[in-house]
Design an enzyme around this catalytic site. Sequence first.
Site, PDB file in Angstrom:
ATOM      1  N   TYR A 136      13.139   6.885  33.443  1.00  9.98           N
ATOM      2  CA  TYR A 136      13.730   6.248  34.621  1.00  9.98           C
ATOM      3  C   TYR A 136      14.078   7.341  35.622  1.00  9.98           C
ATOM      4  O   TYR A 136      14.667   8.361  35.257  1.00  9.98           O
ATOM      5  CB  TYR A 136      14.989   5.465  34.224  1.00  9.98           C
ATOM      6  N   LYS A 159      24.217  13.658  39.638  1.00  7.51           N
ATOM      7  CA  LYS A 159      25.294  13.595  38.641  1.00  7.51           C
ATOM      8  C   LYS A 159      26.220  14.817  38.626  1.00  7.51           C
ATOM      9  O   LYS A 159      27.081  14.962  39.492  1.00  7.51           O
ATOM     10  CB  LYS A 159      24.691  13.326  37.256  1.00  7.51           C
ATOM     11  N   ASP A 172      12.493  15.836  36.733  1.00  7.49           N
ATOM     12  CA  ASP A 172      13.671  15.049  37.101  1.00  7.49           C
ATOM     13  C   ASP A 172      14.809  15.503  36.180  1.00  7.49           C
ATOM     14  O   ASP A 172      14.919  15.037  35.045  1.00  7.49           O
ATOM     15  CB  ASP A 172      13.377  13.558  36.936  1.00  7.49           C
TER      16      ASP A 172
HETATM   17  P1  KE4 Z   1      21.144   7.528  40.673  1.00  4.96           P
HETATM   18  O1  KE4 Z   1      20.386   6.975  41.857  1.00  4.96           O
HETATM   19  O2  KE4 Z   1      21.643   6.426  39.756  1.00  4.96           O
HETATM   20  O3  KE4 Z   1      22.241   8.501  41.066  1.00  4.96           O
HETATM   21  O4  KE4 Z   1      20.129   8.403  39.798  1.00  4.96           O
HETATM   22  C1  KE4 Z   1      18.942   7.830  39.354  1.00  4.96           C
HETATM   23  C2  KE4 Z   1      18.425   8.604  38.159  1.00  4.96           C
HETATM   24  C3  KE4 Z   1      17.387   9.489  38.337  1.00  4.96           C
HETATM   25  N1  KE4 Z   1      16.894  10.208  37.299  1.00  4.96           N
HETATM   26  C4  KE4 Z   1      17.418  10.094  36.059  1.00  4.96           C
HETATM   27  C5  KE4 Z   1      16.839  10.898  34.939  1.00  4.96           C
HETATM   28  C6  KE4 Z   1      18.495   9.203  35.816  1.00  4.96           C
HETATM   29  O5  KE4 Z   1      19.000   9.076  34.568  1.00  4.96           O
HETATM   30  C7  KE4 Z   1      19.026   8.447  36.889  1.00  4.96           C
HETATM   31  C8  KE4 Z   1      20.164   7.464  36.699  1.00  4.96           C
HETATM   32  N2  KE4 Z   1      20.637   7.294  35.360  1.00  4.96           N
HETATM   33  C9  KE4 Z   1      21.270   6.023  35.042  1.00  4.96           C
HETATM   34  C10 KE4 Z   1      21.691   6.079  33.568  1.00  4.96           C
HETATM   35  N3  KE4 Z   1      20.626   5.958  32.685  1.00  4.96           N
HETATM   36  C11 KE4 Z   1      22.424   5.738  35.936  1.00  4.96           C
HETATM   37  C12 KE4 Z   1      23.289   4.610  35.456  1.00  4.96           C
HETATM   38  C13 KE4 Z   1      23.071   3.356  36.232  1.00  4.96           C
HETATM   39  O6  KE4 Z   1      21.915   3.077  36.632  1.00  4.96           O
HETATM   40  O7  KE4 Z   1      24.078   2.656  36.461  1.00  4.96           O
END
Ligand code: KE4
Length: 427
Positions: free
Chosen positions: A144, A267, A239
């Site tokens: 993801y 993060k 990523d």
């Molecule tokens: P954000 O847009 O949520 O800040 O980041 C997206 C993203 C990009 N790349 C990786 C490897 C990620 O894990 C994420 C977001 N992770 C999720 C948890 N698995 C965020 C939690 C959520 O979607 O509420």
Amino acid sequence: MKRKRSEQLFEQAQRLIPGGVNSPVRAFKAVGGRPIFVAKARGSKIWDADGNTYLDYVLSWGPMILGHAHPHVVRAIRAAVSNGTSYGAPTELEVRLAGRIQKAFPSMELIRMVSSGTEATMSAIRLARGFTGRDTILKFDGCYHGHADSLLVKAGSGLATLGVPDSPGVPADLAKHTLTAPYNDLSAVRKIFELHGRKIACLIVEPVAANMGVILPKEGFLQGLRDITRHYDSLLIFDEVITGFRIAFGGAQERFGILPDLTCLGKIIGGGLPVGAYGGRREIMERIAPLGPVYQAGTLSGNPLAVTAGIETLKLLSRPGVYRKLEERSKALSTGWADAAKKAGVAVFGTRIASLMTLFFTNRAVTDYATAKTSDTKAYAKFFTAMLDQGVYLAPSQFEAAFLSTAHTDADIEKTVKAAYNAFQKM
Ligand code: KE4
């Protein structure tokens, strides 16, 4: 545990917000029951709206590696907020954060800040397409990278067939430019590049997968991706939104010694406030506006408060011994709960790297999305609920990670392992 107030708030929230949450995983759909509403957090703990205390292994999905409300971070934000909250103009703070990131990630010769991991990966993909003049991208099943259209795509019918949307609203005409392969399957990647290589702008990968549960790259997998992309003049994008500053100060590229062309971060670099970033080789990043023609922008990019929290967090993480202590505590937890499962005769496959881990409820070795999906999600839901009732807050989904912070103590780990033993006994 009484959670009346959370239940009331959930009722109210559902009348105003889709599913009552501002991000789907928070709704507890994968584990049943209703979400707890968090009222405050400090160190390794969170308190819900009813005043119940929990040991927190979600840590806002990774950012809170120093624990919640770290005094140095709070003090720094307090001081910054009295200077205003946003200017829409460059600041010294952004230069300092960029400098700290570049010191830890030398492959990021130029760095652009944005406000989320999604913005970082979306921008990196556009940049790769702009730089190479190619439209096709390759990602892995179960990885993801945020919710940009090109990344909400799943494998077509067969390998190397065109991607199909993984969500309504993603045009098939766009999804077809995204190819997918099974994680850890280098021969599949090779085959796809043999067929489409000259059309592939980039390959984007979580160097350690953490969005299908934590799955480690097989020996030679990342090096193989580096070699194949280089051979076809495609860009390799790491990523590292989760792994950056998590599995090592310099992330997976430090840990595995593989340099990507572009890196995405998020993060931890915001210390709990909204910051994302992407960066990489100068000749690529110089294509980004205003230097080059590839457009990307953001009102709150490099926000002074968020950048302040990020600077303070990286400052504290750069202290000697931080990652060794995290490693020790994480090892104690992962071996502890695996032993507890064994004693209770519950089949689990545990994965861990540094302070990132998952307990899969399966007796199979989990190496990709297909094997991750052999997990018994009902068993995980039982485990999650039994832990929650003992004051331990895990990810409300089997296909996520457990995170540790420097605020988690030996006593916290002991309490968690004991709770896991009780939970497994109940199962
Ligand atoms: P954000 O847009 O949520 O800040 O980041 C997206 C993203 C990009 N790349 C990786 C490897 C990620 O894990 C994420 C977001 N992770 C999720 C948890 N698995 C965020 C939690 C959520 O979607 O509420």
